[in-house]
Motif scaffolding. Sequence first.
Motif, short mmCIF file in Angstrom:
data_model
loop_
_atom_site.label_atom_id
_atom_site.label_comp_id
_atom_site.label_asym_id
_atom_site.label_seq_id
_atom_site.Cartn_x
_atom_site.Cartn_y
_atom_site.Cartn_z
N LEU A 46 2.32 1.75 -3.45
CA LEU A 46 1.29 2.17 -4.39
C LEU A 46 0.99 3.65 -4.26
O LEU A 46 1.00 4.40 -5.25
CB LEU A 46 0.01 1.36 -4.17
N LEU A 47 0.74 4.10 -3.04
CA LEU A 47 0.41 5.50 -2.82
C LEU A 47 1.59 6.41 -3.17
O LEU A 47 1.39 7.51 -3.71
CB LEU A 47 -0.02 5.72 -1.36
N ALA A 107 -10.85 5.34 -7.79
CA ALA A 107 -10.10 4.43 -6.91
C ALA A 107 -10.68 3.02 -6.96
O ALA A 107 -9.93 2.03 -7.01
CB ALA A 107 -10.11 4.96 -5.47
N PHE A 117 -0.67 4.23 -11.83
CA PHE A 117 -1.21 3.01 -11.26
C PHE A 117 -0.87 1.81 -12.13
O PHE A 117 -0.45 0.75 -11.64
CB PHE A 117 -2.72 3.14 -11.09
N ILE A 120 1.72 6.87 -6.96
CA ILE A 120 0.71 7.83 -7.42
C ILE A 120 1.10 9.24 -7.03
O ILE A 120 1.06 10.17 -7.86
CB ILE A 120 -0.67 7.48 -6.83
N ARG A 121 1.51 9.42 -5.81
CA ARG A 121 1.82 10.75 -5.29
C ARG A 121 3.03 11.39 -5.99
O ARG A 121 3.05 12.60 -6.24
CB ARG A 121 2.07 10.68 -3.78
N TYR A 145 -7.13 -0.23 0.95
CA TYR A 145 -6.34 0.33 -0.15
C TYR A 145 -7.18 1.32 -0.95
O TYR A 145 -6.73 2.42 -1.30
CB TYR A 145 -5.90 -0.76 -1.12
N THR A 146 -8.39 0.91 -1.26
CA THR A 146 -9.27 1.73 -2.09
C THR A 146 -9.58 3.06 -1.40
O THR A 146 -9.55 4.12 -2.03
CB THR A 146 -10.58 0.98 -2.39
N GLU A 180 0.83 -1.21 0.00
CA GLU A 180 0.00 0.00 0.00
C GLU A 180 0.86 1.25 0.00
O GLU A 180 0.59 2.20 -0.74
CB GLU A 180 -0.93 0.01 1.21
N SER A 199 -7.74 4.59 0.86
CA SER A 199 -6.52 5.41 0.89
C SER A 199 -6.26 6.05 -0.46
O SER A 199 -5.88 7.22 -0.55
CB SER A 199 -5.32 4.54 1.30
N LEU A 200 -6.46 5.29 -1.53
CA LEU A 200 -6.25 5.83 -2.87
C LEU A 200 -7.27 6.91 -3.19
O LEU A 200 -6.93 7.95 -3.76
CB LEU A 200 -6.33 4.69 -3.90
#
Length: 218
Positions: A77-78, A165, A94, A81-82, A140-141, A74, A143-144
Amino acid sequence: MSTVDSRQPGLRERKKEQTRQLIAETARRLFSERGFERVTVAEVARAAQVSEQTVFNYFPTKEDLVYWRLQSFEDELLRTIRERDPGEPALAAFGRFILAERGLLAKHDPQAREELAALTRMIARSPALLAREQQIFASYTASLAALLAEETGADAADVRPWVAANAMMGVHSSIVHHARRRVVEGARHPKLAAEVRARAEEALALLDAGLEDFAIKG
Protein backbone atom coordinates in the motif's frame (compact mmCIF):
# COMPACT_ATOMS: atom_id res chain seq x y z
CA MET A 1 33.56 -22.25 -1.98
CA SER A 2 32.24 -18.77 -2.61
CA THR A 3 29.48 -20.19 -4.81
CA VAL A 4 28.26 -22.48 -2.04
CA ASP A 5 28.41 -19.71 0.52
CA SER A 6 26.48 -17.34 -1.71
CA ARG A 7 23.67 -19.84 -2.05
CA GLN A 8 23.39 -20.71 1.62
CA PRO A 9 21.49 -17.56 2.68
CA GLY A 10 18.91 -18.23 -0.05
CA LEU A 11 18.47 -21.83 1.07
CA ARG A 12 18.14 -20.77 4.69
CA GLU A 13 15.52 -18.18 3.79
CA ARG A 14 13.53 -20.71 1.80
CA LYS A 15 13.60 -23.18 4.69
CA LYS A 16 12.51 -20.45 7.10
CA GLU A 17 9.65 -19.49 4.78
CA GLN A 18 8.59 -23.13 4.48
CA THR A 19 8.55 -23.44 8.27
CA ARG A 20 6.57 -20.21 8.57
CA GLN A 21 4.03 -21.47 6.03
CA LEU A 22 3.73 -24.84 7.76
CA ILE A 23 3.08 -23.28 11.16
CA ALA A 24 0.59 -20.73 9.78
CA GLU A 25 -1.34 -23.30 7.73
CA THR A 26 -1.45 -25.70 10.68
CA ALA A 27 -2.74 -22.93 12.93
CA ARG A 28 -5.38 -21.85 10.44
CA ARG A 29 -6.65 -25.41 10.11
CA LEU A 30 -6.91 -25.87 13.88
CA PHE A 31 -8.46 -22.43 14.42
CA SER A 32 -11.03 -23.07 11.69
CA GLU A 33 -11.95 -26.46 13.11
CA ARG A 34 -12.18 -25.50 16.79
CA GLY A 35 -12.18 -21.71 17.03
CA PHE A 36 -9.32 -19.31 17.71
CA GLU A 37 -9.79 -19.05 21.47
CA ARG A 38 -10.05 -22.83 21.94
CA VAL A 39 -6.65 -23.66 20.44
CA THR A 40 -3.39 -22.98 22.29
CA VAL A 41 -0.03 -22.12 20.76
CA ALA A 42 1.33 -25.32 22.31
CA GLU A 43 -1.25 -27.33 20.36
CA VAL A 44 -0.28 -25.56 17.14
CA ALA A 45 3.38 -26.37 17.82
CA ARG A 46 2.63 -30.05 18.41
CA ALA A 47 0.53 -30.35 15.28
CA ALA A 48 3.23 -28.62 13.19
CA GLN A 49 5.93 -30.76 14.87
CA VAL A 50 7.96 -27.78 16.06
CA SER A 51 8.68 -26.38 19.50
CA GLU A 52 6.46 -23.74 21.06
CA GLN A 53 9.45 -21.38 21.08
CA THR A 54 9.83 -21.88 17.33
CA VAL A 55 6.24 -20.75 16.85
CA PHE A 56 6.91 -17.57 18.82
CA ASN A 57 10.15 -16.99 16.92
CA TYR A 58 8.11 -16.68 13.74
CA PHE A 59 4.91 -15.25 15.21
CA PRO A 60 5.35 -12.98 18.26
CA THR A 61 1.66 -13.25 19.23
CA LYS A 62 -1.03 -15.85 18.74
CA GLU A 63 -3.02 -13.37 16.64
CA ASP A 64 -0.07 -13.04 14.25
CA LEU A 65 -0.65 -16.66 13.24
CA VAL A 66 -3.75 -15.36 11.47
CA TYR A 67 -2.66 -11.87 10.37
CA TRP A 68 1.00 -12.45 9.49
CA ARG A 69 0.56 -11.63 5.79
CA LEU A 70 -0.77 -8.15 6.52
CA GLN A 71 2.74 -6.70 6.81
CA SER A 72 3.19 -7.23 3.08
CA PHE A 73 -0.22 -5.58 2.53
CA GLU A 74 0.95 -2.44 4.34
CA ASP A 75 4.27 -2.40 2.50
CA GLU A 76 2.53 -2.69 -0.87
CA LEU A 77 0.00 0.00 0.00
CA LEU A 78 2.66 2.51 1.02
CA ARG A 79 4.78 1.65 -2.02
CA THR A 80 1.81 2.24 -4.32
CA ILE A 81 1.22 5.68 -2.80
CA ARG A 82 4.89 6.60 -2.71
CA GLU A 83 5.64 5.50 -6.28
CA ARG A 84 2.57 6.94 -8.01
CA ASP A 85 3.11 9.07 -11.12
CA PRO A 86 3.70 12.83 -10.81
CA GLY A 87 0.39 14.67 -10.89
CA GLU A 88 -1.57 11.71 -9.53
CA PRO A 89 -3.51 12.34 -6.29
CA ALA A 90 -2.90 10.01 -3.40
CA LEU A 91 -6.58 9.00 -3.44
CA ALA A 92 -6.32 7.77 -7.05
CA ALA A 93 -3.32 5.58 -6.20
CA PHE A 94 -5.08 4.32 -3.09
CA GLY A 95 -8.17 3.47 -5.08
CA ARG A 96 -6.16 1.56 -7.67
CA PHE A 97 -4.57 -0.45 -4.89
CA ILE A 98 -7.84 -1.18 -3.07
CA LEU A 99 -9.68 -2.26 -6.22
CA ALA A 100 -7.07 -4.90 -7.11
CA GLU A 101 -8.18 -8.40 -6.15
CA ARG A 102 -5.75 -10.16 -3.82
CA GLY A 103 -5.51 -13.03 -1.41
CA LEU A 104 -8.18 -15.72 -1.25
CA LEU A 105 -10.73 -13.39 -2.85
CA ALA A 106 -8.64 -13.38 -6.03
CA LYS A 107 -8.66 -17.17 -6.30
CA HIS A 108 -11.54 -18.79 -8.12
CA ASP A 109 -11.11 -22.45 -7.20
CA PRO A 110 -13.59 -24.11 -4.78
CA GLN A 111 -10.91 -24.81 -2.16
CA ALA A 112 -10.00 -21.12 -1.95
CA ARG A 113 -13.67 -20.23 -1.56
CA GLU A 114 -14.05 -22.62 1.34
CA GLU A 115 -10.80 -21.40 2.94
CA LEU A 116 -12.05 -17.82 2.71
CA ALA A 117 -15.39 -18.76 4.26
CA ALA A 118 -13.74 -20.67 7.12
CA LEU A 119 -11.22 -17.89 7.81
CA THR A 120 -13.93 -15.24 7.74
CA ARG A 121 -16.18 -17.12 10.15
CA MET A 122 -13.25 -17.70 12.49
CA ILE A 123 -12.35 -14.00 12.62
CA ALA A 124 -15.97 -12.89 12.96
CA ARG A 125 -16.42 -15.13 16.02
CA SER A 126 -13.22 -14.07 17.80
CA PRO A 127 -13.15 -10.86 19.90
CA ALA A 128 -9.35 -11.18 20.17
CA LEU A 129 -8.87 -11.31 16.41
CA LEU A 130 -11.29 -8.46 15.78
CA ALA A 131 -9.46 -6.33 18.35
CA ARG A 132 -6.09 -7.14 16.81
CA GLU A 133 -7.46 -6.28 13.38
CA GLN A 134 -8.43 -2.82 14.60
CA GLN A 135 -4.91 -2.32 15.97
CA ILE A 136 -3.44 -3.30 12.60
CA PHE A 137 -5.77 -0.94 10.71
CA ALA A 138 -4.82 1.87 13.10
CA SER A 139 -1.15 1.18 12.38
CA TYR A 140 -1.83 1.33 8.63
CA THR A 141 -3.57 4.66 9.09
CA ALA A 142 -0.66 6.13 11.06
CA SER A 143 1.85 4.97 8.45
CA LEU A 144 -0.21 6.41 5.60
CA ALA A 145 -0.70 9.71 7.44
CA ALA A 146 3.05 9.96 8.05
CA LEU A 147 3.75 9.40 4.35
CA LEU A 148 1.21 12.03 3.28
CA ALA A 149 2.58 14.50 5.81
CA GLU A 150 6.10 13.93 4.51
CA GLU A 151 5.05 14.42 0.88
CA THR A 152 3.04 17.57 1.54
CA GLY A 153 5.47 19.11 4.02
CA ALA A 154 2.75 19.27 6.65
CA ASP A 155 3.78 20.27 10.15
CA ALA A 156 2.56 18.68 13.36
CA ALA A 157 -0.37 21.10 13.60
CA ASP A 158 -1.71 20.21 10.14
CA VAL A 159 -4.53 17.71 10.54
CA ARG A 160 -5.13 17.13 6.83
CA PRO A 161 -2.78 14.14 6.42
CA TRP A 162 -4.51 12.41 9.33
CA VAL A 163 -7.97 13.27 7.96
CA ALA A 164 -7.05 11.98 4.51
CA ALA A 165 -5.43 8.81 5.84
CA ASN A 166 -8.38 8.03 8.11
CA ALA A 167 -10.82 8.62 5.24
CA MET A 168 -8.91 6.30 2.91
CA MET A 169 -8.42 3.57 5.48
CA GLY A 170 -12.08 3.97 6.38
CA VAL A 171 -12.85 2.80 2.85
CA HIS A 172 -10.66 -0.25 3.35
CA SER A 173 -12.20 -1.03 6.73
CA SER A 174 -15.74 -0.69 5.41
CA ILE A 175 -14.98 -3.04 2.50
CA VAL A 176 -13.50 -5.64 4.86
CA HIS A 177 -16.55 -5.47 7.11
CA HIS A 178 -18.94 -5.66 4.16
CA ALA A 179 -17.13 -8.64 2.64
CA ARG A 180 -17.04 -10.42 5.99
CA ARG A 181 -20.75 -9.94 6.57
CA ARG A 182 -21.58 -11.22 3.10
CA VAL A 183 -19.35 -14.29 3.45
CA VAL A 184 -20.98 -15.16 6.77
CA GLU A 185 -24.35 -14.78 5.03
CA GLY A 186 -23.24 -17.28 2.39
CA ALA A 187 -22.07 -15.11 -0.52
CA ARG A 188 -19.37 -16.71 -2.65
CA HIS A 189 -17.03 -15.81 -5.50
CA PRO A 190 -17.40 -14.56 -8.25
CA LYS A 191 -20.54 -12.73 -7.14
CA LEU A 192 -18.84 -11.70 -3.91
CA ALA A 193 -15.80 -10.23 -5.66
CA ALA A 194 -17.98 -8.17 -8.00
CA GLU A 195 -20.09 -6.96 -5.09
CA VAL A 196 -17.05 -5.97 -3.02
CA ARG A 197 -15.59 -4.06 -5.96
CA ALA A 198 -18.87 -2.19 -6.49
CA ARG A 199 -19.03 -1.18 -2.82
CA ALA A 200 -15.39 -0.03 -2.97
CA GLU A 201 -16.07 2.09 -6.04
CA GLU A 202 -19.04 3.69 -4.30
CA ALA A 203 -16.95 4.53 -1.24
CA LEU A 204 -14.09 5.93 -3.32
CA ALA A 205 -16.51 8.07 -5.32
CA LEU A 206 -17.87 9.47 -2.07
CA LEU A 207 -14.38 10.65 -1.11
CA ASP A 208 -13.35 11.84 -4.53
CA ALA A 209 -14.91 15.28 -4.43
CA GLY A 210 -13.39 16.05 -1.06
CA LEU A 211 -9.88 14.64 -1.59
CA GLU A 212 -9.30 14.87 -5.32
CA ASP A 213 -7.00 17.91 -5.00
CA PHE A 214 -5.17 16.79 -1.89
CA ALA A 215 -1.62 15.39 -2.01
CA ILE A 216 -1.09 15.67 -5.75
CA LYS A 217 2.47 14.52 -6.28
CA GLY A 218 4.76 17.25 -7.59
